[in-house]
Design an enzyme around this catalytic site. Sequence first.
Site, PDB file in Angstrom:
ATOM      1  N   GLU A   1      -0.187  -5.899  -3.346  1.00  0.00           N
ATOM      2  CA  GLU A   1       1.057  -6.261  -4.018  1.00  0.00           C
ATOM      3  C   GLU A   1       2.025  -6.560  -2.873  1.00  0.00           C
ATOM      4  O   GLU A   1       2.490  -5.633  -2.206  1.00  0.00           O
ATOM      5  CB  GLU A   1       1.571  -5.116  -4.886  1.00  0.00           C
ATOM      6  CG  GLU A   1       2.824  -5.492  -5.653  1.00  0.00           C
ATOM      7  CD  GLU A   1       3.391  -4.345  -6.457  1.00  0.00           C
ATOM      8  OE1 GLU A   1       3.850  -4.582  -7.595  1.00  0.00           O
ATOM      9  OE2 GLU A   1       3.389  -3.198  -5.963  1.00  0.00           O
TER      10      GLU A   1
ATOM     11  N   ASP B   1      -0.500  -0.814  -4.094  1.00  0.00           N
ATOM     12  CA  ASP B   1       0.848  -0.864  -4.634  1.00  0.00           C
ATOM     13  C   ASP B   1       1.866  -0.956  -3.496  1.00  0.00           C
ATOM     14  O   ASP B   1       1.750  -0.255  -2.485  1.00  0.00           O
ATOM     15  CB  ASP B   1       1.083   0.406  -5.461  1.00  0.00           C
ATOM     16  CG  ASP B   1       2.474   0.472  -6.053  1.00  0.00           C
ATOM     17  OD1 ASP B   1       2.788  -0.365  -6.914  1.00  0.00           O
ATOM     18  OD2 ASP B   1       3.233   1.371  -5.653  1.00  0.00           O
TER      19      ASP B   1
END
Length: 728
Positions: A410, A374
Amino acid sequence: MGDLGPDLCRTLRKACRVTPQTVSPPARLQGHAVAPGRPWPMGASLTGDGVNFAVFSAHAERIELCLFTPDGRKEMARLPITERDGDIWHIQVGGLTVGTVYGFRAHGPYAPEQGHRFNPNKLLLDPYARALEGRLKWSDALMGYKIGSPRGDLSFDTRDSAFAVPKAVVTDPSFTWGNDQAPRTPRSDTLIYEAHVKSLTALHPGVEKGLRGTYLGLCSDPVIEHLLKLGVTAIELLPVHAFIDDRFLVAKGLRNHWGYNTLCFFAPEARYMSQGALWEFQTMVRRFHAAGIEVILDVVYNHTAEGDEWGPTLCYRGLDNASYYRLAGGGRHYVNDTGTGNTLNITHPMVLRMVMDSLRYWVEAAHVDGFRFDLATALGRESHGFDPNGGFFDAIRQDPVLSRVKLIAEPWDIGPGGYQLGAYPHPFHEWNDRFRDGVRRFWKGDAGMTRDLAARLLGSAERFDHSGRAATSSINYVTSHDGFTLEDLVSYTIKRNFANGEDNRDGHHENHSDNLGVEGPTTDPKVLAARALRKRNLLATLMLSQGVPMLLAGDEIGHSQGGNNNAYAQDNETTWLDWSKADSALLAFVQRLSALRKSLTVLRQRRFLHARPRPSDGIPDVIWRRANGTVPHNEDWHDPAFRCLCVELRMAAEGGDPNPEAVFAVFNTGSATTLHLPDTAPGWTLILDTTRPDLPEAGLPAQGFAEAPAHSVLLFRSVTDTPRETAP
């Protein structure tokens, strides 16, 4: 925790009353030896005759080990840790066993302006805790400062927080794995299914009620059978590291459903357990592996649940705030490149070590097959900015354990230079939002998107084709947990996030969505037919593109979140998949697409296509065409009326693969048009038509000319293994 016995308990209580600065801890406690221990491994580890504890702090003046009753409610002892190797404090306590409940207290300067926030009144969780006892109870006592004080976070709170914080538990991660083998699916053969443990199973009629919403429910036969029919090779789970519900959500009666609020990077989230034991997670992985499905974890190493200077003191802040976090304003404030209040300082060697140890733990102890990072740009940001050769990436790529698992970034955060799509080093995959937005806009009918679609179909080479990276670097997706579901993408033009309690201000404002004539639910058959076709076109584009496709769980059965495009706090029917309303026709179509992709190697290539002649037959590996059969010129690519894109694909010229297999794909977002089929093969078979989802499995023969229906995706396969000798 093992039974300490009354004598030991009395001795430990006595030790608690001793002032550690002046009196050393006793060498033995009623037959339970207290020894210096060793600085490795970090956290709590069984030694055969007790438990060794090792914790990092560079700036603490002293640290205490706190032992609790098995239910975590009563602190029974505080043992001063006096041994220190560099910045690692360590102690061994004999006689302790699996189940021992513990925490730390750290003494040192409380000087927020200098980055230090030590407060021994706050019980601290071990950063390496493998399991937790109890859940967080929000209380002002969790704060290191006095709420309401005119001095704000510069004030000092003396209340004991032990009653409100989870405690660490000593565990034994051993597990009978039997003949468990990682599937190690090649990147080019991978189909990812992004899912939430609870949302996928909470309402599943085939999952035993007591197991719904758990790891064991997720790996039950009905769920695995569903994934196998879809052709899924990897399930990517939203965060399962132990996390907490934000205080502002609890005040609203909501919960942090997604889990991007990590408290501990080693402990599995207990709300997904039925018996609170690691073996439940391990069993899940073993069952998925037996079915040939990999397990990928969405991990959040960019920040922690402690928030900014107004947040609670739970672990890292109290142990060594100045080391664990990136600080600003002389040290009082936190760098907020993540939008969550703080950013972990991965450039610090001990923080980086913690992240690496955590990753290895999940691979070695839990056998997971990969990670999705993330806000990964925050992990690669050095003092001079984002660096693909920075410490985090170097550490992973040289690691003999981590370098062999799937790694997905990401590729952005909200910090300076945060958008880094395509800049990550091999072997990282990257979530490709350019694919998501470009494909959405093409099918929405936005002008001038045909050229962009061509780039997406070939794996976004303009971003990823460098430094020896593969065409599988791009993780292609149309939807993910963050944003509209596929059903909502074709049903709403405006997000509806009012249930989140933020007056609809949260979530993406630009979704490139289209309601096809009616906002929200409808019974109009024309609108429903148009929406069904749009979904099939979006899914077909995903499956026919080079790269690695990712499906959002529930899209295959028409799951809607009622227009909520930021359902992070909706642990309810908004996010739970309603299997009783599954769209069986859409499910069958997705299954067909997956099988089609699996059967055609040309759609799953590792090498990029560059329109170069193949040595085996002289035909270019990719040929772009207009509907009339001509190759588009430069002005065509910029023509807003160019809405029917055709492409002929073969195995990459650079690969030297003589496979003559060819496909001809058509993406028509305009009106119906006559289609001129290429003469580079004696004939073609139509094997996919999104306007006819019930097309026979064997396909239909097509010669010379065909029709591309309005708003359709078509796929033809060459009918012979002997293409003509010359290219047109």
